[in-house]
Design an enzyme around this catalytic site. Structure first.
Site, short mmCIF file in Angstrom:
data_model
loop_
_atom_site.label_atom_id
_atom_site.label_comp_id
_atom_site.label_asym_id
_atom_site.label_seq_id
_atom_site.Cartn_x
_atom_site.Cartn_y
_atom_site.Cartn_z
N ASP A 142 -19.63 -12.56 14.33
CA ASP A 142 -19.87 -12.45 12.88
C ASP A 142 -21.28 -12.93 12.52
OD1 ASP A 142 -17.32 -11.65 12.89
OD2 ASP A 142 -16.51 -13.35 11.74
N ALA A 143 -21.71 -14.00 13.21
CA ALA A 143 -23.01 -14.59 12.88
C ALA A 143 -24.14 -13.58 13.07
CB ALA A 143 -23.24 -15.82 13.73
N TYR A 172 -23.81 -10.29 12.93
CA TYR A 172 -23.67 -9.29 11.87
C TYR A 172 -24.33 -9.81 10.59
CZ TYR A 172 -21.50 -6.18 8.47
OH TYR A 172 -21.28 -5.29 7.46
N ASP A 173 -24.03 -11.07 10.25
CA ASP A 173 -24.60 -11.66 9.03
C ASP A 173 -26.12 -11.69 9.11
OD1 ASP A 173 -22.07 -12.02 8.16
OD2 ASP A 173 -21.96 -14.15 8.68
N GLU A 223 4.25 10.22 8.56
CA GLU A 223 3.27 9.16 8.27
C GLU A 223 3.92 8.05 7.45
OE1 GLU A 223 0.20 11.04 5.97
OE2 GLU A 223 -0.09 12.63 7.44
N ASP A 254 2.33 1.54 0.07
CA ASP A 254 2.56 1.18 -1.32
C ASP A 254 1.23 0.68 -1.89
OD1 ASP A 254 4.09 1.00 -3.48
OD2 ASP A 254 5.21 -0.79 -2.89
N ARG A 283 -6.22 8.66 -8.80
CA ARG A 283 -5.49 9.91 -8.98
C ARG A 283 -5.39 10.28 -10.46
NH1 ARG A 283 -0.50 11.36 -10.16
NH2 ARG A 283 0.22 13.33 -9.30
N GLU A 340 -4.82 6.20 0.65
CA GLU A 340 -4.23 5.11 -0.13
C GLU A 340 -5.02 3.83 0.09
OE1 GLU A 340 -1.53 6.49 -1.52
OE2 GLU A 340 -0.40 4.83 -2.39
N TYR A 378 -6.19 3.67 4.17
CA TYR A 378 -5.84 4.64 5.20
C TYR A 378 -5.96 6.03 4.58
CZ TYR A 378 -4.07 1.53 8.84
OH TYR A 378 -3.95 0.61 9.84
N LYS A 403 5.16 16.00 6.61
CA LYS A 403 4.35 17.14 6.15
C LYS A 403 4.41 18.24 7.21
CE LYS A 403 1.04 14.00 4.06
NZ LYS A 403 -0.22 13.30 4.26
N LYS A 415 12.15 7.96 1.05
CA LYS A 415 11.97 6.58 0.57
C LYS A 415 12.95 5.61 1.24
CE LYS A 415 9.50 5.77 -2.62
NZ LYS A 415 9.23 6.13 -4.01
N CYS A 457 24.73 -35.29 -8.80
CA CYS A 457 25.05 -34.26 -7.81
C CYS A 457 26.37 -33.59 -8.21
CB CYS A 457 25.16 -34.88 -6.43
SG CYS A 457 25.84 -33.76 -5.20
N CYS A 484 29.08 -34.73 -5.33
CA CYS A 484 29.56 -36.10 -5.11
C CYS A 484 29.24 -37.04 -6.27
CB CYS A 484 28.97 -36.66 -3.81
SG CYS A 484 27.22 -37.04 -3.94
N CYS A 543 20.02 -35.03 -3.83
CA CYS A 543 21.20 -35.85 -4.07
C CYS A 543 21.02 -37.12 -3.25
CB CYS A 543 22.44 -35.08 -3.61
SG CYS A 543 23.84 -36.15 -3.25
N1 5U1 Z 1 0.94 9.07 4.09
C1 5U1 Z 1 0.85 9.75 2.95
N2 5U1 Z 1 1.03 9.22 1.74
N3 5U1 Z 1 0.86 10.22 0.88
C2 5U1 Z 1 0.93 10.23 -0.48
N4 5U1 Z 1 0.58 11.05 2.87
C3 5U1 Z 1 0.57 11.35 1.58
N5 5U1 Z 1 0.34 12.53 0.97
C4 5U1 Z 1 0.41 12.58 -0.37
C5 5U1 Z 1 0.69 11.43 -1.11
C6 5U1 Z 1 0.77 11.50 -2.60
O1 5U1 Z 1 0.19 13.73 -1.01
C7 5U1 Z 1 -0.11 14.90 -0.24
C8 5U1 Z 1 1.09 15.50 0.37
C9 5U1 Z 1 -0.69 15.87 -1.16
#
Ligand code: 5U1
Length: 696
Positions: free
Chosen positions: A58-59, A61-62, A138, A142, A161, A198, A248, A315, A339, A433, A436, A451
């Protein structure tokens, strides 16, 4: 290399010389120190954040980054959009701009059961008139869906979105996320590329963020998704930069200047080659059976992933087939989200009662209107302690959000204040308590009220007996919680020593106990008498003495008598024993009642083999340096560390040539790759457990 200018012979062009003649000369593309530094930093950035495989400390890189900052400070006119220095520190914006998506950002239809997935698969096959479909499966993160636009390989815009057609411009914040390249690498990327994916906050970062908020008395985020959304919807990118977000990618939107490959899996491969992060959990799955197998696999893996997922996405892999399937409203016919059962649900608090634990700790528990959450029906949720009830502001009668993540005990996540009824009542910690009637005492500076009845309290007695009988303690097979309750309620035992006076006739007379099970219990009790000093110490249930501390105490003192006589100073000589643990150990053995019970146990025949002194340098793992990385599921990182320390190993935080072994749990990152590159032995969690068992 500051001061060096590298010339790259690119192509030949016509150019006007200073003397006015047109001459043919090579197009010398100058790569200045600034550009060279930028490339180098972007390279290390990718190794660190995208590939989890850094090659410099890291050092270093910094140092490179500071050098670039210095050069850009001297030549501000040379700062470019894709410079790594532009990730942080940009000025706050006044408001979010609007971005019209060139290609709508779609949402997904949901399936909540295998049958609904089967219906989806059938619909797809029927529409395409084929027997079987190849899918890509996939994880469904969340987080927050984002579209990032690269032009000529450079990140130029990022948008949320929104309603699918128009989103908010969050370019300034997206730039601060280190795992998102500001410039694509490799080759073959199109003139314009919109990448979709996401943005999420890893669980560990979320916990850290909330811990800090608690410390500062600020409001906490309800879950990592809200934390990610809140962090990205900031006008000041300096706030976002501090929030450890990641991303991702799961597909592409609008593209210009590229012929798309035939399959989605190839698209994802390309994205990876261009330096974008794609989940390593992505997998090609054949037909319905394939996707359902993937669902089971990921359900099991879910709790050990470093980020929250709320399901999986299937998909159709072939892009031509997708084209034929098309869309309905805003959702494609070629994809579906399967889900997981909801981990959060809403219900009502019917009452708040308290439970008395083994050490007298009084825990408020919310009695709930039963609700199905995380795959089970929940009717109780812990509220941890009095402060927690106040902090979360939970009243009897409130509507609350209950969360159950993995196998974790359900908890009340938050209160829906807008639904608080007029007659809602607040919780009052009892002064006596409930079991008791002894005084409930909350020592100064402690969060836990207790207690004060000790073993006089029937609740504490029962819990102490359950603990004594448990697998890691005396391991009394067949003596479950229900049986302990009965034995205690019927006055057949008053403490753990009483267990060894039980007769088969007494046990056989209990509910759901017959001839055979009672005989088995008597055999199990007899068998359990042969134990080890460490297990016996642990079984006594001394406060703060877990399995490992019990083992280290046994290793150090070698006999129970020595531990019972040890002064605070002597106890503190044991590694991992501090003043608090030492005080608990001494207080326990000073209690005449406890000494009496220990006497009775020994008279009943509880014994263990004499222990031989182990010199520090003779412990099994003495001299070994072990690094723990990634998430473990069977034990906490701290437990793993304690067990290694008890065996004489040194536990280090980083991997070096001196490391003897790396234990890599789920989602291990850079430490694992470094271990592999140095050829250091690596064990996964199963291997590690077997390794520990070898020393039991
Ligand atoms: N992994 C993944 N999450 N996700 C969310 N793929 C993916 N694809 C999405 C969404 C809303 O939409 C496409 C199928 C268009």
């Amino acid at each position: 290399m500051p001061g060096v200018i590298i010339f790259i012979l690119n192509r030949v062009t016509l150019s006007k010389s200073s003397c006015g003649f047109i001459c043919i000369m090579p197009d010398l593309k100058k790569v200045s120190p600034i550009e060279q530094l930028r490339d180098e930093i972007a390279h290390h950035n990718r190794l660190y954040y995208v590939l989890d495989a850094p090659e410099v400390p890291d050092a270093e890189y910094d140092r490179l980054l500071r050098e670039l900052q210095q050069l850009e400070c001297e030549h501000p006119e040379r700062i470019t959009l894709d410079s790594p220095t532009q990730r942080v520190g940009a000025e706050p914006i006044k408001a979010f701009g609007q971005v019209a998506h060139k290609l709508a950002m779609l949402s997904l239809d949901n399936a909540f059961s295998d049958e609904e997935v089967a219906d989806f698969d059938r619909r797809v096959r029927e529409r395409l008139d084929v027997q079987a479909i190849e899918y890509v499966a996939e994880p469904k993160l969340d987080g927050l869906a984002i579209s990032i636009r690269y032009e000529a390989g450079v990140l130029v815009q990022a948008a949320t979105r929104g309603d699918g057609l128009t989103g908010e411009d969050v370019t300034h914040n997206i730039r601060t996320i280190n795992s998102i390249p500001l410039r694509l690498v490799g080759d073959g990327w199109p003139r314009v590329l919109e990448v979709r994916g996401e943005v999420y906050m890893p669980k560990a970062s979320f916990e850290r963020l909330n811990a800090k908020a608690r410390e500062m008395g600020e409001k906490e985020f309800a879950n990592p998704r809200n934390a990610a959304a809140g962090s990205l919807r900031q006008l000041d990118p300096r706030v976002t930069a501090k929030r450890s977000l990641s991303m991702y990618c799961y597909g592409i939107g609008f593209v210009e200047g590229m012929v798309l490959p035939e399959t989605h899996s190839t698209v994802l491969e390309r994205l990876k080659q261009w330096g974008l992060r794609v989940s390593p959990e992505v997998s090609v799955a054949q037909g319905l059976a394939g996707v359902l197998a993937y669902y089971r696999l990921l359900s099991e893996k879910r709790s050990s992933l470093a980020y929250e997922i709320d399901g999986v996405v299937y998909k159709v892999n072939c892009l031509d087939q997708r084209e034929m399937l098309g869309f309905v409203a805003r959702a494609p016919r070629w994809a579906i989200a399967h889900k997981f059962p909801a981990q959060e649900e809403m219900t009502r608090v019917l009452d708040i009662e308290v439970q008395v634990g083994r050490t007298g700790a009084i825990t408020p528990v919310a009695r709930l209107e039963p609700v199905f959450v995380g795959g089970v029906t929940v009717s109780n949720a812990t509220l941890h302690n009095e402060d927690e009830v106040r902090r979360k502001d939970v009243h009897i009668g409130d509507t609350v959000i209950v969360r159950r993540a993995g196998d974790v005990i359900p908890e009340v996540a938050s209160v829906v204040l807008s639904r608080r009824p007029k007659d809602a009542r607040s919780f009052v910690m009892p002064r006596q308590c409930p079991v008791c009637d002894s005084d409930v005492i909350r020592a100064e500076g402690e969060t836990i009220a207790r207690c004060s009845g000790g073993l006089y309290c029937n609740a504490q007695r029962k819990e102490a007996i359950k603990h004594f009988a448990s697998r890691k303690a005396m391991d009394i097979d067949g003596l479950g919680d229900k049986l302990v309750e009965q034995l205690s309620d019927q006055g057949l035992i008053h403490n753990v020593a009483g267990l060894f006076n039980l007769t088969q006739t007494q046990v056989a007379g209990l509910e759901r106990m017959g001839e055979k099970s009672s005989a088995n219990l008597i055999v199990a009790l007899e068998k359990s008498k042969q134990t080890t000093l460490a297990k016996f110490l642990y079984a006594l249930g001394i406060r703060e003495v877990g399995e490992t501390t019990a083992q280290t105490l046994a290793n150090y003192f070698l006999s129970l008598e020595a531990i019972m006589l040890a002064e605070i100073d002597a106890l503190q000589q044991v590694s991992e024993v501090g003043p608090v643990v030492a005080a608990h150990v001494q207080a326990f053995f000073k209690q005449p009642h406890n000494r009496e019970v220990i006497d009775k146990l020994q008279q009943a025949g509880v014994s263990w083999p004499a222990m031989q002194p182990i010199k520090q340098d003779e412990q099994p793992l003495t001299g070994q340096t072990i690094v723990l990385t990634g998430a473990l599921t069977e034990m906490t990182r701290n437990e793993a560390k304690e067990r290694l320390l008890a065996l004489g190993a040194k536990v280090a935080g980083s991997v070096s040539k001196k490391t003897s072994l790396v234990v890599a749990g789920a989602d291990a990152g850079t430490k694992l790759s470094k271990a592999e590159s140095l050829g250091i032995k690596v064990l996964d969690e199963t291997g590690f457990i077997a390794f520990l068992q070898g020393y039991e």
